[in-house]
Design an enzyme around this catalytic site. Structure first.
Site, PDB file in Angstrom:
ATOM      1  N   GLU A 291     -14.284  -5.108   3.527  1.00 26.36           N
ATOM      2  CA  GLU A 291     -13.027  -5.467   2.886  1.00 26.36           C
ATOM      3  C   GLU A 291     -13.097  -6.898   2.337  1.00 26.36           C
ATOM      4  OE1 GLU A 291      -9.811  -4.494   5.616  1.00 26.36           O
ATOM      5  OE2 GLU A 291     -11.163  -3.161   6.691  1.00 26.36           O
TER       6      GLU A 291
ATOM      7  N   ASP B  42     -14.740  -4.073  14.465  1.00 22.51           N
ATOM      8  CA  ASP B  42     -13.504  -4.515  13.800  1.00 22.51           C
ATOM      9  C   ASP B  42     -13.534  -6.042  13.761  1.00 22.51           C
ATOM     10  OD1 ASP B  42     -10.999  -4.839  12.763  1.00 22.51           O
ATOM     11  OD2 ASP B  42      -9.958  -3.591  14.245  1.00 22.51           O
TER      12      ASP B  42
ATOM     13  N   HIS C 142      -9.155  -3.111   0.916  1.00 15.60           N
ATOM     14  CA  HIS C 142      -9.636  -2.505   2.178  1.00 15.60           C
ATOM     15  C   HIS C 142     -10.573  -1.336   1.849  1.00 15.60           C
ATOM     16  CE1 HIS C 142      -9.386  -0.365   5.990  1.00 15.60           C
ATOM     17  NE2 HIS C 142      -8.439  -1.139   6.479  1.00 15.60           N
TER      18      HIS C 142
ATOM     19  N   ARG D 212       0.806  -1.226   0.000  1.00 15.12           N
ATOM     20  CA  ARG D 212       0.000   0.000   0.000  1.00 15.12           C
ATOM     21  C   ARG D 212       0.835   1.271   0.000  1.00 15.12           C
ATOM     22  NH1 ARG D 212      -3.012   0.931   5.859  1.00 15.12           N
ATOM     23  NH2 ARG D 212      -1.298   0.334   7.199  1.00 15.12           N
TER      24      ARG D 212
END
Ligand code: BG6
Length: 282
Positions: A258, A199, A155, A85
């Site tokens: 994601e 999460d 993501h 990334r």
């Protein structure tokens, strides 16, 4: 139509526009950070405080987490979400097969980056198709002579009208690892609503996920293939405030869904073989 621009600090961006949609991509990270159908609210969320700087991941859009997702439990010294990334990818081609489709292909191989964590001969290819729908594919090729393992995620940060007014469907009765409780396994039979930090890594699921957004009066469908995990993330108030590049109130208008292979959904790639993860949003 596409245009390449370099910002004053040297950061490169590519702007795409065709008959039906517009998008923006940074070669660093092969990072799609804006996509919208013409005349519609952007599909992807981008933090107003996102940084466009070499070596820093953009907060929003579709960061590519590769060749591992999250904090690598076997290798705690590895940086969160991998090195792709923030790596400089090579823009291989831009195709415009018809007036409503633009396909951008970016690649990253082991000769382009020096890094100490993943000592394999590899090539990663990210293909972004910008049209009435958005499709993103991440292919990993093993170009060496020993097998390697990866985890990975596209993501994706989605824009929502009001986080308190959405429901996320498709993950009912799917076991998830809750990152807020040491990855404890849990399950729920209800669609997901967000009223606090979330999460979660949903495991062993190839299900299509639907975001029902009453405030924006739209339904976003996230389909996928060769992905066995789906991550759902919203940092909520305290974590949003703690991140410098995340607008304090940003958690109200975003949710990450994601498309991943994460935790135990590891992918092993044999020498000469390849694996492609795809996410299609409509
Ligand atoms: C999610 C993780 O995928 O990414 C979260 O599940 C993490 O735990 C989030 O906080 C953002 O990560 P980062 O490294 O971009 O701040």
């Amino acid at each position: 139509m596409h245009k390449r621009t370099t910002l004053e600090n040297g950061f490169e961006i590519i702007e795409i526009a065709n008959a039906v949609a517009k998008a923006k991509i940074a070669p660093q990270g092969a990072h799609l950070y804006d996509y919208a159908r013409r005349g519609e609210t952007p599909l992807l969320w981008l933090s107003p405080t996102a940084r466009f700087e070499n070596g820093k991941a953009i907060r929003g859009g579709v960061p590519v987490c590769w060749p591992w997702f999250g904090k690598d439990r076997k290798h705690p010294e590895r940086p969160q979400h991998g090195f792709a990334r923030t790596a400089m990818w090579h823009l291989e081609r831009i195709d415009e097969p018809d007036e409503g489709t633009t396909i951008v292909t970016l690649t990253l191989d082991h000769t382009q980056i020096e890094q100490p964590w993943f000592p394999y001969a590899f090539k990663a290819t990210l293909t972004i198709s910008v049209g009435r729908n958005l499709s993103v594919s991440l292919t990993t090729e093993n170009r060496g002579d020993e097998a390697f393992e990866i985890t990975e995620a596209l993501h994706t940060y989605f824009t929502v009208g009001d986080i308190g007014n959405i429901s996320i469907e498709g993950l009912e009765n799917v076991t998830y690892a809750d990152n807020l409780e040491g990855f404890k396994h849990k399950v729920s039979d209800a669609p997901i609503t967000v009223a606090g930090e979330v999460d979660r890594v949903y495991l062993d699921t190839e299900a299509t996920v639907v975001i029902r957004d009453d405030a924006l009066e739209r339904v976003v469908t996230v389909g996928k293939s060769d992905s066995r995990s789906t991550v759902v993330w919203n940092p909520w108030i305290d974590k949003a405030a703690a991140m410098a590049d995340f607008a304090d109130d940003g958690y109200q208008t975003m949710v990450c869904i994601e498309t991943a292979n994460a935790l135990d959904n590891t992918v092993t790639i044999a020498p000469g073989a390849s694996h492609t993860l795809t996410q299609t949003v409509s």
